[in-house]
Design a protein around this motif. Structure first.
Motif, short mmCIF file in Angstrom:
data_model
loop_
_atom_site.label_atom_id
_atom_site.label_comp_id
_atom_site.label_asym_id
_atom_site.label_seq_id
_atom_site.Cartn_x
_atom_site.Cartn_y
_atom_site.Cartn_z
N ASP A 14 17.55 43.88 -1.35
CA ASP A 14 18.66 44.68 -1.86
C ASP A 14 19.49 45.32 -0.74
OD1 ASP A 14 17.86 44.00 -4.37
OD2 ASP A 14 16.96 45.94 -4.87
N ARG A 15 18.96 45.30 0.47
CA ARG A 15 19.71 45.82 1.62
C ARG A 15 20.24 44.69 2.50
NH1 ARG A 15 16.03 49.54 0.11
NH2 ARG A 15 16.63 51.76 0.21
N GLY A 16 20.27 43.49 1.93
CA GLY A 16 20.91 42.39 2.62
C GLY A 16 20.02 41.50 3.44
N PHE A 17 18.71 41.76 3.46
CA PHE A 17 17.80 40.90 4.21
C PHE A 17 17.54 39.59 3.47
CE2 PHE A 17 16.78 44.28 7.07
CZ PHE A 17 16.03 43.74 8.11
N VAL A 18 17.33 38.53 4.24
CA VAL A 18 16.75 37.30 3.75
C VAL A 18 15.28 37.34 4.11
CG1 VAL A 18 16.78 34.77 3.88
CG2 VAL A 18 18.92 36.07 4.13
N PHE A 19 14.43 36.90 3.20
CA PHE A 19 13.00 36.81 3.49
C PHE A 19 12.60 35.34 3.46
CE2 PHE A 19 8.57 36.40 2.13
CZ PHE A 19 7.94 37.13 3.11
N ALA A 20 11.89 34.90 4.51
CA ALA A 20 11.51 33.50 4.61
C ALA A 20 10.04 33.37 4.99
CB ALA A 20 12.38 32.78 5.64
N ILE A 21 9.40 32.31 4.47
CA ILE A 21 8.03 31.97 4.81
C ILE A 21 8.05 30.63 5.52
CG2 ILE A 21 5.70 31.50 3.96
CD1 ILE A 21 6.48 33.04 1.40
N ALA A 22 7.50 30.59 6.72
CA ALA A 22 7.37 29.33 7.46
C ALA A 22 5.99 28.73 7.17
CB ALA A 22 7.53 29.58 8.96
N HIS A 23 5.97 27.56 6.53
CA HIS A 23 4.71 26.92 6.15
C HIS A 23 4.21 26.04 7.30
CE1 HIS A 23 5.36 28.40 2.08
NE2 HIS A 23 6.59 27.91 2.13
N ILE A 24 3.80 26.71 8.36
CA ILE A 24 3.48 26.06 9.62
C ILE A 24 2.09 25.43 9.62
CG2 ILE A 24 5.05 27.50 10.94
CD1 ILE A 24 2.78 29.38 11.55
N ARG A 25 1.86 24.55 10.58
CA ARG A 25 0.55 23.93 10.71
C ARG A 25 -0.51 24.96 11.10
NH1 ARG A 25 2.59 18.74 14.14
NH2 ARG A 25 4.15 20.31 14.75
N GLY A 26 -1.69 24.73 10.63
CA GLY A 26 -2.77 25.73 10.72
C GLY A 26 -3.11 26.23 9.33
N GLY A 27 -2.10 26.20 8.43
CA GLY A 27 -2.35 26.38 7.01
C GLY A 27 -2.72 25.04 6.40
N GLN A 28 -2.65 24.97 5.07
CA GLN A 28 -3.04 23.74 4.40
C GLN A 28 -2.00 23.31 3.36
OE1 GLN A 28 -7.54 22.52 4.11
NE2 GLN A 28 -7.04 23.67 2.29
N GLU A 29 -0.77 23.82 3.52
CA GLU A 29 0.27 23.56 2.53
C GLU A 29 0.52 22.07 2.32
OE1 GLU A 29 1.58 27.61 4.26
OE2 GLU A 29 0.37 25.89 4.85
N MET A 30 0.48 21.30 3.39
CA MET A 30 0.80 19.88 3.30
C MET A 30 -0.44 18.99 3.38
SD MET A 30 4.04 20.17 2.90
CE MET A 30 4.72 18.53 3.14
N GLY A 31 -1.59 19.55 3.05
CA GLY A 31 -2.83 18.77 3.07
C GLY A 31 -3.73 19.19 4.22
N ARG A 32 -4.92 18.62 4.20
CA ARG A 32 -5.94 19.00 5.19
C ARG A 32 -5.51 18.67 6.62
NH1 ARG A 32 -10.47 22.39 5.24
NH2 ARG A 32 -11.85 21.70 6.90
N GLN A 33 -4.74 17.60 6.81
CA GLN A 33 -4.30 17.25 8.16
C GLN A 33 -3.41 18.35 8.74
OE1 GLN A 33 -5.37 14.24 9.78
NE2 GLN A 33 -4.66 15.50 11.50
N TRP A 34 -2.69 19.04 7.86
CA TRP A 34 -1.83 20.16 8.27
C TRP A 34 -2.65 21.24 8.96
CZ3 TRP A 34 3.10 19.18 8.30
CH2 TRP A 34 4.06 20.20 8.36
N TYR A 35 -3.84 21.45 8.43
CA TYR A 35 -4.78 22.40 9.03
C TYR A 35 -5.37 21.86 10.33
CZ TYR A 35 -9.23 24.97 9.53
OH TYR A 35 -10.29 25.68 10.01
N GLU A 36 -5.82 20.62 10.29
CA GLU A 36 -6.43 20.02 11.47
C GLU A 36 -5.47 20.00 12.66
OE1 GLU A 36 -9.55 19.09 11.77
OE2 GLU A 36 -10.11 19.44 9.68
N ASP A 37 -4.18 19.88 12.38
CA ASP A 37 -3.18 19.82 13.45
C ASP A 37 -2.75 21.19 13.94
OD1 ASP A 37 -3.21 17.08 13.46
OD2 ASP A 37 -1.44 16.84 12.20
#
Length: 707
Positions: A499-522
């Motif tokens: 409401d004060r003009g900010f954009v909020f973003a989440i970076a689904h970077i490697r180390g998580g598992q968003e794109m499968g187990r290989q995403w974590y392994e990498d």
């Protein structure tokens, strides 16, 4: 001389000047020579003495004094934001429905729920017998129990099979060392049976007098033993003793109440043991001995076990089955094969159905499989970026799946889905007090290109009217470790940013598992730097696409995400106008060398063991504390907790002290230590908003937003 000045006068000072914050002399921590030598590498650590409060060393009092001085410095520096912090607290608190009630969950003849009252920080844990119209029983009044405690957490609520006894855990310090108590629900009395130093995870056998629990090492806080307690007994029996310090252990009962399981799990392997819940004195039988680099979970059905496993290089996991009596891996038969593009995450079992939680293209899907006719179908969620998850499904004989759903614009919602008719019903949605309208906000799913060509998803949200002209402030968040996926979910506190003009973003970077187990392994071990470069590449992408600019880009992460903040501050300090690092894991090498520190031995498969030369030098090459240089750093707010059991207070304290002594800029560097709390901050449902208000005030001050 007032108390604040007394605290500050304990240390040397150097002056800073900031246009946004109150100019004040900064605390300068004393330097004491301490050398670390390993693998013929000699490293000077001038702030090692800050370990002494944790290690009960001679400088223990001096450590506390330093942390208090940093707190006093923060208070003076941000004194001009005091009104803003109070206003933000009230603004965010006003969105919370104070008098509320959770959805009832049916289990063994009773409906269980919790309810909150206006002005109260905690809640009442309640039940009703047979019908929601029945008389309410208040099993635990946590509001009353927490009176007089700066921190109070109650968890692990477990009711005996005869519905007469309630076992629960209490942590009054915030170090996740729970004491288990037993309440007689017929008399209301707390029994004399008190068990200390546990994970707070009591698990009843079906004899209504025996429960199992996880016992912790009092120094390292590692869960080392599973013990059996019989009501009235003086000494508890050890039924399992874990010898591998890289494994976490736990105990629990199957959904159909037939089995009690002990699980031992590391990053790379797992092992289950089990007994009949009616026979608590039996010796636990191994389901399948641990196998190198093989993870498995088990789900008992009426006539067989289901096994989710990565055996035979099934990176994204596959589903197997075996009979109730022949459980070793030689008898496992494939039910759902490994799929390269689909991560099999979890199974929710019912008498006649199973529901399979999968992840494809970075998003959760749910597949319903009928065990009677083998038919299957998928639930449709219908948004570009969202989070879906299993809810509380306690009743094994049910034909209703309860699941949760949320997105960046949709508040947390709970649905009941009829597995037979395929009808769904919205049972409850988080109520945002005020005039919140989802239609006034926009969410997007974007893809940045990493330095190695990998496409990194980004979820973001902003208020309608946002212009892509590079002038908007943007807060980029991520975690990126342990295979934990940072899915897109709703936050009512976040509205104060949007409401004060900010954009909020989440970076689904490697180390998580968003794109499968290989995403974590990498994104772990010897590939950990992918996590950091992915985040930097996401930030640069958002700048290139005019969502923001370097003068308005902010970064935020906590715990292992705080390691991410420290790494990107070293690697690309010019990119961020400000960084908020919460309870940051920034002294990686020293922590992983010290096996007395909680979590260290459990995490060798995540970060590596620095006693190995190759792992040591790789860790050292990115550890934030090790890589501070004489250069400009962004404005930074760092938070920690004195009683943190996950990331000890001395990591951020040392990091800030070394940054102060080394960096060449006059940018703001603030350290806030919660002297009464630990890793998760305050325990009350409103108190945590004070920390959010502090963080937001830091951002708004940097942006010149005055209210």
């Amino acid at each position: 001389m007032n108390k604040t000045l007394v605290l500050l006068s304990m240390f040397f000072f150097k002056a800073i000047v900031s246009a946004q914050f109150q100019p004040v002399a900064t605390p300068v921590a004393e330097k004491k020579v301490h050398w670390r030598t390993i693998h013929d590498d000699k490293v000077l650590d001038n702030y090692y003495w800050m370990y002494d409060y944790f290690g009960k060393g001679p400088d223990s009092t001096k450590v506390v004094d330093y942390l208090k001085a940093e707190n006093a410095y923060l208070e003076i520096s941000m004194i001009g934001t005091k009104k803003m912090q109070v206003d933000l607290f009230q603004e965010m608190k006003a969105r919370i429905k104070e008098k509320d009630e959770s959805l009832p969950v049916f289990k063994n003849g009773y409906y269980y729920y919790s309810r909150t009252e206006e002005g109260k920080q905690y809640y009442k844990y309640c039940r009703k017998k047979g019908s929601l119209d029945a008389v309410e029983e208040v099993l635990l009044d946590i509001d009353k129990m927490a009176e007089g405690h700066p921190y109070y957490a109650a968890s692990g609520f477990a009711v005996s099979e005869n519905n007469k006894l309630l076992a629960f855990g209490v942590d009054e310090v915030s170090r996740r060392q729970y004491t288990i108590y037993i309440k007689n629900l017929e008399t209301g009395k707390i029994l004399k049976d008190i068990v200390v130093n546990t994970e707070g995870d009591p698990c009843w056998a079906n004899d209504n007098k025996t429960f199992f629990y996880t016992f912790k090492n009092p120094i390292t806080l590692l869960s080392e033993k599973i013990k059996r307690h019989v009501l009235g007994s003086v000494k508890d029996v050890i039924v399992y003793d874990e010898k591998d310090k890289s494994n976490y252990i736990g105990v629990g009962k199957s959904k159909n109440s037939k089995y009690i399981f002990i699980v031992s799990r590391s990053t790379m392997s797992s092992e289950f043991r089990m007994i009949d819940a009616l026979k608590p004195n039996d010796v636990f039988k191994v389901f399948q001995q641990r196998m190198k680099d093989v993870l498995y979970d088990i789900v008992p059905l009426v006539d067989k076990f289901l096994i989710r496993t990565n055996k035979d290089r099934a990176l994204n996991f596959k589903l197997m089955e075996c009979s109730l009596n022949n459980t070793n891996a030689d008898n496992w038969k494939e039910v759902i094969p490994h799929r390269k593009e689909v991560l099999l995450q979890d199974i929710e079992e019912f008498k006649d159905f199973i529901v399979i939680n999968e992840r494809k293209g970075g998003l959760v899907t749910m597949c319903v499989k009928n065990l009677i006719d083998n038919s299957e179908h998928y639930l449709n969620f219908g948004e570009a970026t969202y989070t879906a998850y299993f809810g509380a499904n306690q009743e094994y004989n049910s034909t209703t799946l309860r699941y949760g759903y949320t997105s960046l614009t949709i508040p947390n919602s709970t649905y009941d889905y009829n597995l037979l008719t395929r009808d769904k019903k919205l049972m409850k949605q988080q109520e945002v007090i005020g005039d919140y309208k989802a239609s006034e906000y926009v969410s997007e799913r974007l893809y940045a290109t990493a330095i190695d060509g990998t496409k990194i998803p980004i979820s973001l949200v902003y208020k309608k009217g946002f212009k892509k002209d590079g002038k908007a402030p943007l807060l980029l968040y991520s975690y990126g470790s342990y295979g934990s996926s940072s899915d897109a979910g709703f936050s009512s506190t976040r509205l104060s940013l949007l409401d004060r003009g900010f954009v909020f973003a989440i970076a689904h970077i490697r180390g998580g598992q968003e794109m499968g187990r290989q995403w974590y392994e990498d994104g772990k071990m010897m590939k950990k730097k992918n996590t950091f470069t992915d985040f930097i590449d996401c930030g640069q992408f958002l700048i290139n696409e005019n969502y923001t600019s370097k003068d308005h880009l902010y970064a935020n992460g906590g715990s292992a995400g705080g390691l991410l903040m420290g790494a990107v501050a070293n690697m690309a300090p010019e990119m961020w106008h400000g960084i908020i690092a919460a309870v940051p894991f920034v002294d990686v090498v020293n922590t992983m060398l010290d096996e007395s520190i909680p979590l260290t031995t459990n995490e060798f498969d995540e970060w590596g063991n620095p006693k190995n030369k190759e792992a040591y030098f790789y860790m050292k090459s990115y550890s934030p504390y090790e890589n501070i240089e004489a250069k400009r750093y962004p404005n930074m707010l760092v938070t920690t907790g004195l009683h943190d059991s996950q990331v000890q207070y001395f990591e951020p304290a040392k990091w800030v002290a070394k940054l102060r002594a080394t960096k060449t800029d006059n940018n703001v560097l603030l350290l806030k230590t919660n002297m009464e709390f630990g890793h998760g901050g305050a325990s009350g449902r409103f108190d945590y908003l004070k920390d959010v208000s502090l963080a937001y005030s830091f951002l708004f001050t940097l942006e010149g937003i005055i209210k």
